[in-house]
Design a protein around this motif. Structure first.
Motif, PDB file in Angstrom:
ATOM      1  N   ASN A  38       0.763  -1.167   0.024  1.00  0.00           N
ATOM      2  CA  ASN A  38       0.109   0.092   0.067  1.00  0.00           C
ATOM      3  C   ASN A  38       0.898   1.337   0.111  1.00  0.00           C
ATOM      4  N   TYR A 222      -9.064   1.124  -1.882  1.00  0.00           N
ATOM      5  CA  TYR A 222     -10.169   1.051  -0.989  1.00  0.00           C
ATOM      6  C   TYR A 222     -11.244   0.267  -1.707  1.00  0.00           C
ATOM      7  N   GLU A 225     -10.214  -3.635  -2.342  1.00  0.00           N
ATOM      8  CA  GLU A 225     -10.467  -4.368  -1.024  1.00  0.00           C
ATOM      9  C   GLU A 225     -11.608  -4.485  -0.527  1.00  0.00           C
ATOM     10  N   SER A 343      -1.965   5.953   2.421  1.00  0.00           N
ATOM     11  CA  SER A 343      -1.501   4.505   2.116  1.00  0.00           C
ATOM     12  C   SER A 343      -0.604   4.047   3.421  1.00  0.00           C
ATOM     13  N   PHE A 346      -3.388   2.890   5.814  1.00  0.00           N
ATOM     14  CA  PHE A 346      -3.730   1.450   5.139  1.00  0.00           C
ATOM     15  C   PHE A 346      -3.124   0.503   5.834  1.00  0.00           C
ATOM     16  N   GLU A 347      -1.905   0.412   5.735  1.00  0.00           N
ATOM     17  CA  GLU A 347      -0.871  -0.489   6.351  1.00  0.00           C
ATOM     18  C   GLU A 347      -1.311  -1.017   7.706  1.00  0.00           C
ATOM     19  N   SER A 351      -7.685  -0.257   4.736  1.00  0.00           N
ATOM     20  CA  SER A 351      -8.203   0.737   3.784  1.00  0.00           C
ATOM     21  C   SER A 351      -9.723   1.350   4.296  1.00  0.00           C
ATOM     22  N   LEU A 354      -9.813   5.299   4.942  1.00  0.00           N
ATOM     23  CA  LEU A 354      -9.905   6.276   4.094  1.00  0.00           C
ATOM     24  C   LEU A 354     -10.799   7.418   4.149  1.00  0.00           C
TER      25      LEU A 354
END
Length: 407
Positions: A38, A222, A225, A343, A346-347, A351, A354
């Motif tokens: 990501n 996003y 997933e 991003s 996200f990790e 996601s 967001l």
């Protein structure tokens, strides 16, 4: 006959936006298929905006050396290379370099076209030319997003199709017989003066850069997933643009009638509410998700133009162009950071963070807006609201030509 005289410019911009609007989200989806992390995918988006700022700086100098048409060909070639070279080396950092080239290309091409339009329009046709230009610009971007659904992200040779669209943007200007205008002077940047002039506008523009680009650059992650098809991802990204296009005129009317600080707070709060609804209900139904994304775009995208109009209320005519360039530069810096920050989140959180992140950023803008209202009153003399794109440093010259001639 008026629009026909600008037809080469408009067709070139259409294909440029069509190709570039496919490239960014397609990179994210293809990178997911390959196995990029990501953070690496976020770095691709950040690289685009780094290239954009470089392009804004170097475009006037290259135009000065080789002229408009050759300069446009050079910059458009960067975009073609930034697409078709993807399959040569499957490496996220090489792809970042290619995205820098694409960002330089976008900024350079828009600087050339907008500088050309600025010199050729008159007071009688400015509105029609501007309207046609923005329609073609946004139309190409929206169509490019939808086009993603018809491309195979598992086949890297698909980048050649994107390259074909970008090649097509070169041909109309290469064949035009219109005489290019004089080279526009690059605006100066004065970030400190822009902040002192209107801290609220400065922060608002930074918030726009910290939020909206993250949807375009890492939004495909996003969507993927959550099980969205490529077409649904394209619809998602298209709606994230179209809502803001539709709202510019009615919200511009509101911004001219009411205190622009309250308008900024309202838009940011409405964006925050949409983010909350997306986070709460977006996973349950794609149609519901799409409706909320459209509403988010409706309220969030005009914030940049309202913030610029509010800053202009405190600016004199001599700083008008430089102020717009400074605000676009602030936006660009924020947009570089945004995909990488999101991003990374996200990790850590997944996601789903967001729209939580975007909502939180808008919450801070609401708080700061109320704080600024306690510091000083709004300006009594309002400058007209303009739908201000974030495409180059020279665009606003189109709306100041009349004043320049009087001096």
């Amino acid at each position: 006959m008026l629009i026909i005289s600008f037809l080469a410019l408009l067709i070139s911009i259409f294909f440029l936006q069509l190709g570039s609007s496919i490239l960014a989200p397609f990179d994210a989806l293809a990178g997911l298929e390959i196995g990029f992390t990501n953070v690496e995918l976020g770095l691709l988006g950040s690289s685009h905006f780094a290239g954009f700022l470089i392009g804004c700086w170097v475009a006037p100098f290259i135009m000065g050396r080789v002229g408009h048409i050759r300069a446009f060909t050079i910059f458009a070639s960067f975009s073609v290379l930034g697409s078709v070279m993807h399959p040569l080396i499957i490496n996220p950092y090489f792809w970042c370099f290619l995205r820098v080239l694409a960002g330089i290309s976008i900024a350079g091409c828009f600087t050339i076209v907008e500088g050309w339009l600025n010199e050729k329009v008159s007071n009688l046709n400015r509105g029609r030319v501007f309207g046609s230009y923005r329609f073609v610009d946004h139309g190409g971007a929206a169509l490019g997003s939808i086009f993603i659904g018809f491309l195979d992200t598992e086949k890297l040779l698909t980048y050649n199709i994107i390259g074909v669209f970008l090649c097509l943007c070169i041909l109309p200007l290469a064949f035009t017989s219109n005489i290019p205008p004089t080279i526009p002077k690059a605006p100066s940047l004065n970030i400190v003066k822009a902040f002192k002039l209107s801290p609220l506008s400065f922060v608002s523009v930074f918030v726009v850069g910290a939020t909206n680009p993250s949807i375009r650059m890492v939004g495909p992650i996003y969507g993927a997933e959550r099980g969205f098809s490529s077409l649904e991802v394209g619809i998602f990204l298209s709606l994230a643009l179209v809502g803001g296009v539709i709202s510019q005129i009615p919200l511009g009317f509101v911004a001219d009638k009411f205190d622009r600080r309250l308008v900024l707070i309202f838009l940011s709060f409405a964006s925050l509410l949409c983010c909350f609804l997306i986070s709460l209900f977006g996973d349950k139904n794609f149609l519901l998700f799409s409706a909320f994304v459209f509403l988010f775009s409706f309220f969030a995208l005009p914030i940049f133009s309202v913030a610029a109009a509010y800053a202009n209320d405190f600016s004199d005519d001599t700083f008008f162009i430089d102020l717009a360039a400074s605000l676009i530069f602030i936006y660009g810096i924020s947009a570089i950071l945004s995909p990488l920050i999101v991003s990374t989140l996200f990790e850590i959180f997944g996601s789903g963070i967001l729209f939580v992140y975007i909502g939180f950023i808008h919450f801070t803008l609401c708080i700061f807006g109320f704080y600024r209202m306690t510091i000083r009153p709004s300006s009594d003399a309002k400058q007209p609201y303009l739908i201000l794109p974030r495409t180059s440093f020279v665009f606003l010259k189109m709306f100041t030509k009349k004043k320049a001639k009087k001096k």
